[in-house]
Write a protein that holds these residues in place. Structure first.
Motif, mmCIF file in Angstrom:
data_model
loop_
_atom_site.group_PDB
_atom_site.id
_atom_site.type_symbol
_atom_site.label_atom_id
_atom_site.label_comp_id
_atom_site.label_asym_id
_atom_site.label_seq_id
_atom_site.Cartn_x
_atom_site.Cartn_y
_atom_site.Cartn_z
ATOM 1 N N LEU A 40 0.054 9.777 3.697
ATOM 2 C CA LEU A 40 -0.434 9.324 2.386
ATOM 3 C C LEU A 40 0.587 9.607 1.286
ATOM 4 N N PHE A 41 1.845 9.301 1.549
ATOM 5 C CA PHE A 41 2.874 9.545 0.535
ATOM 6 C C PHE A 41 2.631 8.672 -0.686
ATOM 7 N N ASN A 42 2.703 9.281 -1.857
ATOM 8 C CA ASN A 42 2.536 8.546 -3.113
ATOM 9 C C ASN A 42 3.910 8.165 -3.646
ATOM 10 N N GLY A 43 4.346 6.941 -3.324
ATOM 11 C CA GLY A 43 5.667 6.490 -3.728
ATOM 12 C C GLY A 43 5.676 5.655 -4.983
ATOM 13 N N ASN A 44 4.514 5.588 -5.690
ATOM 14 C CA ASN A 44 4.403 4.805 -6.931
ATOM 15 C C ASN A 44 4.870 3.373 -6.726
ATOM 16 N N ASN A 45 4.439 2.790 -5.594
ATOM 17 C CA ASN A 45 4.834 1.435 -5.256
ATOM 18 C C ASN A 45 3.765 0.850 -4.343
ATOM 19 N N TYR A 46 3.614 -0.472 -4.378
ATOM 20 C CA TYR A 46 2.555 -1.102 -3.594
ATOM 21 C C TYR A 46 2.715 -0.837 -2.102
ATOM 22 N N GLU A 47 3.918 -0.580 -1.616
ATOM 23 C CA GLU A 47 4.146 -0.335 -0.197
ATOM 24 C C GLU A 47 3.424 0.921 0.295
ATOM 25 N N PHE A 48 3.170 1.857 -0.605
ATOM 26 C CA PHE A 48 2.532 3.121 -0.221
ATOM 27 C C PHE A 48 1.057 3.200 -0.659
ATOM 28 N N GLU A 49 0.598 2.222 -1.426
ATOM 29 C CA GLU A 49 -0.697 2.377 -2.074
ATOM 30 C C GLU A 49 -1.888 2.101 -1.158
ATOM 31 N N ARG A 50 -1.720 1.255 -0.158
ATOM 32 C CA ARG A 50 -2.876 0.858 0.644
ATOM 33 C C ARG A 50 -3.573 2.051 1.309
ATOM 34 N N LEU A 559 -8.089 -2.268 -3.036
ATOM 35 C CA LEU A 559 -7.686 -2.498 -1.647
ATOM 36 C C LEU A 559 -7.689 -3.995 -1.335
ATOM 37 N N SER A 560 -8.675 -4.706 -1.863
ATOM 38 C CA SER A 560 -8.732 -6.159 -1.681
ATOM 39 C C SER A 560 -7.538 -6.829 -2.347
ATOM 40 N N ALA A 561 -7.150 -6.336 -3.545
ATOM 41 C CA ALA A 561 -5.980 -6.877 -4.237
ATOM 42 C C ALA A 561 -4.720 -6.647 -3.411
ATOM 43 N N ASN A 562 -4.604 -5.466 -2.835
ATOM 44 C CA ASN A 562 -3.454 -5.161 -1.994
ATOM 45 C C ASN A 562 -3.400 -6.090 -0.786
#
Length: 818
Positions: A40-50, A559-562
């Motif tokens: 669950l790394f928080n990279g402040n980017n959509y790649e990590f947000e899901r 999550l749906s937006a992602n």
């Protein structure tokens, strides 16, 4: 007697509670699932947000169940209950910091993460208060940890596909393999397991190591000793496979702290088991280190099996030794220590001896006596390079000083969650690249300012004070029951002083779960003020219920937006049809407005379409999205690039040049912003030259030359950095900068100055447009000086006959006055 019967009654009621077992089931499943989502790394980017949004759904459901449970069980009576209120102020400070946030997106994400932490703190506080709940959480923590260790070693020994098959149903894989579980870098290959970052994995292994040692040294049950001792050698080997120098420095600090919490006999057993386990590990360390390097280059089934057999054999031998120690030696040690346990400072003897032995070990490692020759070469090199003059230490010192600069500008409320990743380029001392401050407490300070850090330290200090006070008051069994959680918290907090471990939300969850479990063991001393009122007792569960419903709705939408954005990316890789791409993208933006990645993807598409058909609708839509991002993401570099692109599509070079110039203060070490600024100033000046506006020409070109001098000054500053410190990204005069400055000097009549700057960048690689432009200008300058480079001229004309006319245009233009 009545109180004891009441406690037993409550425990029996909990065991029959459907909500209680639902909560426990949720937590167990989550502890298995979460680590394999890149922890669950928080990279402040959509790649990590899901995975973070998915975790938010999990925690919202858990909080909903907790709120129902609390309606029937929670009363504000004790300090434990007061801390369950105080924890709500942590996300509140993040909510307040949204006001001045440098990035609304990152700050909002951090606020959501804080609500996840609340949930797991409450789980630890109220479900670990009895023996059953404590046992379940302990097994979940250690069991999932041991699985992570074995998973990592499977990748180390080349069994990546087998390891991937075990988690394929709930983890994202690349060609059937968990990505970067073993990661190559300049030091060799490093084991990272689920974390994809060796240092944070090493921090996690420190917690697991001391947790396992704690259970081995305290227990007489053969099953507990066997399971935990069997895992010690794999944990220690994994620790060294990470090649983490910081963790090696931290491990004795954590050990020393833990020893002060143990009785003398336990200290002796703890160190005895640790020493034997390390000796057993060192006997096979060199072979297994080499095997991992070889197997990750070229896999061999037989070689992998042989190394697994060796590892399991040594682990089994140590397990037998551990069982014998606990069965026969532990009682003898306890009997011998019994005679002196009443003497003052008895429990300080072993920690002091440990300090002396640690100093001796450090001397052997860092002096030239040859002790490190017994270690694998890559590990030996890492150890020998531990000093205060190495790049990683100097760089961290720079991060910390730069973090204080951010704090000075945002002292009270901070700059919002994710502030460091948004702002570090504005404050950085040199052009390093680090979206993490490598210090949890400083990063926390930057995000929520003095107000937030005071609330957090008050919360943390209260828990540690109450836990330690209760620990030393209790007898052996109560104090042992929750000591694992203290080990986890201390291990991760100490290592997070030098790294970004708690940017992994999974590790943050472990910390808050452990803090909650520690809180559950502080006793039931009544709270200072009597707040056990029916209304108050219902308000708190009601608040949790509201938070859970809001967060569940929000996380489901995000999550749906992602998912829609992922569909956009997938479609764009297969099709160039605008309508096919834009449909899921519009859905994503509708569900999550002003998300920087979603909005910028659409801006890029709209501007691309506008450049082709000049339909103003697309341009206006792009401007509308950019206007929203300017307010919410003012430091987003991609957003600035798109703004510059929009200006240039309209031929608004003065506006574009002004924007690029204004951004230099926000990105002082980003050479591309200097390139943009100078080239746009040149373009704006040429337009004003054609309009015969000499004042505007001078303003643009003089400023471009000032910017060029700023670059030269900064280049000189970089030469003053310690020779051991890497400067980071390249920061020097590029061919694009040299081209722009040379143009200005030529047009100002300084042909010699233009030649001096431009000549080092001339080459015949004409497939690159900037190289062609450099050659064109260079040949024009030569013509002005009545000379030529015929070979270069012929190559350029052969590439494009139109270059002849363009060279003549430059010559004529530079001859006329502005």
């Amino acid at each position: 007697m009545y109180k004891k019967e009441k406690v037993i009654t409550e425990i029996m009621a909990e065991r029959k509670s459907v909500i209680y077992w639902l909560l426990m089931s949720f937590v167990i499943i989550f502890m298995v699932w979460a680590p394999f989502q890149k922890a669950l790394f928080n990279g402040n980017n959509y790649e990590f947000e899901r995975p973070i949004y998915t975790s938010l759904i999990w925690s919202s459901a858990i909080m909903f169940l907790i709120s129902i449970y609390f309606f029937f069980n929670w009363k504000w009576k004790s300090n434990k209950d007061a801390l369950s209120i105080l924890v709500l102020f942590l996300p509140l400070t993040y909510l307040i910091s949204l006001i001045p946030a440098a990035s609304q997106y990152s700050a909002t994400t951090m606020f959501y993460i804080q609500t996840i932490y609340i949930t797991f703190f409450l789980i630890g506080t109220y479900l670990a208060k009895n023996k059953l709940g404590n046992s379940i959480l302990t097994i979940a923590l250690m069991g999932s940890g041991y699985f992570i260790v074995l998973f990592g070693l499977m990748n180390w020994f080349g069994n990546g596909r087998l390891a991937g098959s075990l988690v394929s149903s709930f983890s994202e894989l690349t060609d059937g393999v968990y990505r970067d579980a073993v990661l190559p870098d300049y030091a060799g290959i490093r084991l990272t397991s689920v974390f994809q970052y060796a240092n944070s994995y090493a921090a996690y292994l420190i917690a697991l190591l001391f947790g396992a040692l704690f259970f081995v040294s305290k227990s007489n049950r053969w099953s507990i000793v066997s399971i935990n001792s069997f895992m010690l050698v794999p944990i220690i080997l994994s620790f060294f496979f990470t090649l983490s120098r910081g963790a090696i420095v931290v491990i004795p600090v954590v050990l020393l702290i833990l020893l002060f919490f143990m009785k003398l006999n336990r200290q002796i057993l703890f160190l005895l088991h640790m020493g034997i386990a390390f000796i057993a590990s060192f006997t096979i360390l060199q072979k297994l280190m080499a095997a991992g390097i070889a197997l990750n280059k070229q896999f061999s089934g037989s070689e992998s099996s042989n190394n697994w057999l060796l590892l399991l054999s040594v682990s089994a031998v140590y397990t037998i030794v551990a069982l014998l120690i606990q069965k026969f030696i532990a009682p003898i040690i306890e009997k011998k220590v019994e005679r002196i346990k009443s003497r003052k400072l008895t429990n300080n003897i072993v920690p002091i001896l440990t300090i002396v032995l640690g100093a001796l070990a450090a001397f052997l490692i860092f002096s030239n006596v040859g002790a490190t020759k017994l270690l694998p070469e890559n590990l030996k090199n890492r150890l020998e390079n531990i000093n205060f003059a190495q790049n990683s230490v100097l760089e961290r010192g720079t991060f910390y000083r730069d973090a204080m600069k951010v704090f000075k500008d945002h002292p009270i409320l901070g700059a919002g969650g994710g502030a460091w990743s948004s702002l570090y380029e504005k404050y950085q001392n040199n052009p390093y690249v680090s979206r993490q401050a490598h210090n949890f407490f400083l990063q926390y300070l930057v995000e929520v300012g003095a107000l937030g850090i005071i609330v957090f330290l008050l919360f943390l200090g209260s828990i540690f004070y109450l836990y330690i006070r209760s620990y030393f008051k209790n007898s052996a069994e109560p104090k042992d029951s929750h000591f694992l959680f203290f080990i986890i918290t201390i291990s991760l907090f100490i290592h997070s002083i030098i790294d970004f471990d708690l940017s992994y939300v999974y590790l943050g969850i472990l910390v808050f779960l452990s803090l909650g479990a520690m809180t559950s063991n502080i006793g039931d001393a009544p709270f200072k003020w009597n707040l056990d009122k029916p209304l108050i007792n219902k308000i708190y569960p009601s608040l949790l219920l509201v938070i859970s419903i809001v967060m569940l709705s929000t996380s489901t939408r995000m999550l749906s937006a992602n998912s829609s954005f992922k569909e956009t990316i997938a479609v764009s890789q297969k099709s160039t049809n605008y309508n096919e791409i834009i449909k899921p993208l519009n859905d994503a933006i509708k569900l999550h407005p002003n998300h920087p990645n979603y909005a910028l993807q659409k801006v890029g598409l709209d501007l691309q379409v506008y450049s082709q058909n000049r339909d103003e609708q697309f341009y206006n839509e792009a401007l509308h999205l950019l206007a929203g991002l300017i307010d919410s993401e003012p430091y987003n570099r991609q957003m600035i690039s798109q703004q510059l692109n929009a200006y240039q599509l309209k031929g608004q070079y003065s506006q574009a040049a002004g924007l690029a110039d204004s951004m230099i203060s926000n990105f002082p070490w980003d050479i591309t912003i200097y390139e943009d600024s100078i080239s746009l100033k040149v373009q704006a000046g040429l337009i004003e030259k054609s309009n015969k506006n000499s004042q505007a020409v001078d303003q643009n070109w003089d400023r471009a030359l000032e910017i060029y001098n700023i670059i030269l000054t900064k280049m000189k500053y970089l030469e003053t950095l310690p020779k051991e410190q890497v400067q980071g990204r390249a920061f020097n005069v590029t061919n694009k900068i040299a081209l722009g400055v040379s143009q200005i000097k030529l047009y100002k009549g300084d042909g010699l100055g233009a030649m001096t700057i431009l000549k080092p960048y001339v080459n015949d690689q004409f497939d690159i447009p900037t190289n062609r432009a450099v050659a064109r200008l260079y040949l024009a300058i030569l013509q002005k000086q009545n000379t030529n480079d015929q070979a270069l001229y012929d190559k350029l004309i052969a590439k494009d006959p139109n270059e002849k006319q363009q060279i003549e245009t430059i010559v004529n233009m530079s001859t006329s006055a502005p």
